[in-house]
Each structure stands twice: as C-alpha cells, then as structure tokens.
Design a protein around this motif. Sequence first.
Motif, short mmCIF file in Angstrom:
data_model
loop_
_atom_site.label_atom_id
_atom_site.label_comp_id
_atom_site.label_asym_id
_atom_site.label_seq_id
_atom_site.Cartn_x
_atom_site.Cartn_y
_atom_site.Cartn_z
N ASP A 152 16.98 -5.26 31.58
CA ASP A 152 16.63 -3.89 31.38
C ASP A 152 15.39 -3.60 30.92
OD1 ASP A 152 16.85 -1.43 29.95
OD2 ASP A 152 18.68 -1.65 29.10
N ASN A 153 14.55 -3.23 31.74
CA ASN A 153 13.00 -3.02 31.45
C ASN A 153 12.99 -2.03 30.36
OD1 ASN A 153 12.40 -5.00 33.31
ND2 ASN A 153 11.90 -3.65 34.82
N ALA A 154 13.87 -1.00 30.30
CA ALA A 154 13.34 -0.13 29.04
C ALA A 154 13.73 -0.82 27.80
CB ALA A 154 14.65 0.96 29.11
N LYS A 155 14.61 -1.95 27.62
CA LYS A 155 14.64 -2.39 26.47
C LYS A 155 13.94 -3.96 26.34
CE LYS A 155 19.49 -1.08 25.61
NZ LYS A 155 20.86 -1.45 25.19
N ASN A 156 13.14 -4.00 27.31
CA ASN A 156 12.12 -5.20 27.61
C ASN A 156 12.90 -6.51 27.32
OD1 ASN A 156 9.41 -5.48 28.27
ND2 ASN A 156 8.74 -5.82 26.38
#
Length: 125
Positions: free
Chosen positions: A73-77
């Motif tokens: 989840d790139n939004a959450k790194n």
Amino acid sequence: QVQLVESGGGLVQAGGSLRLSCAASGRTVSSYAMAWFRQAPGKERDFVAAITWSGTSTYYADSVKGRFTASRDNAKNTVYLQMNSLKPADTAVYYCAAEWDGSSWFGLSEVWGSWGQGTQVTVSS
C-alpha cells in the motif's frame, strides 16, 4: 536511507496463517521494489518474495509459491506478506528490504541497501 519496521510475527500452528507488515519511514518507498527474506538459526538469509514498486508484479521462492502473497500500500508506505498454510520449515526471522541496487538478481541479500530489524515467525507442528 529508509527505515523499515516489521511486525506481525508470532507463534502459529502448522497450517495456520500470519500477515507480516513492513512500515517504511524516512523516505517514501512508493517508487522502490521491496523484498522479504528470512533467516533460520544457523542458516543464511534466504529470499522469500519481492514486489515491484507498483505492486503489479511479484516474485516468490519456490518454497513459498502458492502459499505466500506479497502486496503493498504505497499510500501507507507499507508492504505486506500474507503467509498461509504455514509449515514448521517456515520458522525463521523475517526481514523486509528496500533500495535494491540493481547490480544483480534481487534474490541476493547483498544487493539490498536497507533492512528492518526482523520479526520472528515460529510454526509449531
């Protein structure tokens, strides 16, 4: 350099499941491939899985193929490793890695620049 923190390890019976997480900080990892490795006592650190920056491609060691799934989840790194149908042979410390230098196959631990502290996974028979 990116800082990585793994979590989600624990003790589980054979056949059970665990989901590991690897949270990154210090630098966004959304443009980086990421990987999971594991190390059992007295053994070398072995490749488990890798995932491209977009998450559209994943790669697995033969020993975990069909049982483990890497995602991110790139939004959450954050990257994840869903582990199903666990076996006692899966017992190890699991590490996530970032910053592949691209010099060689990503399944080699020496080509990754940043590592987490590891999380213990123990599978009882």
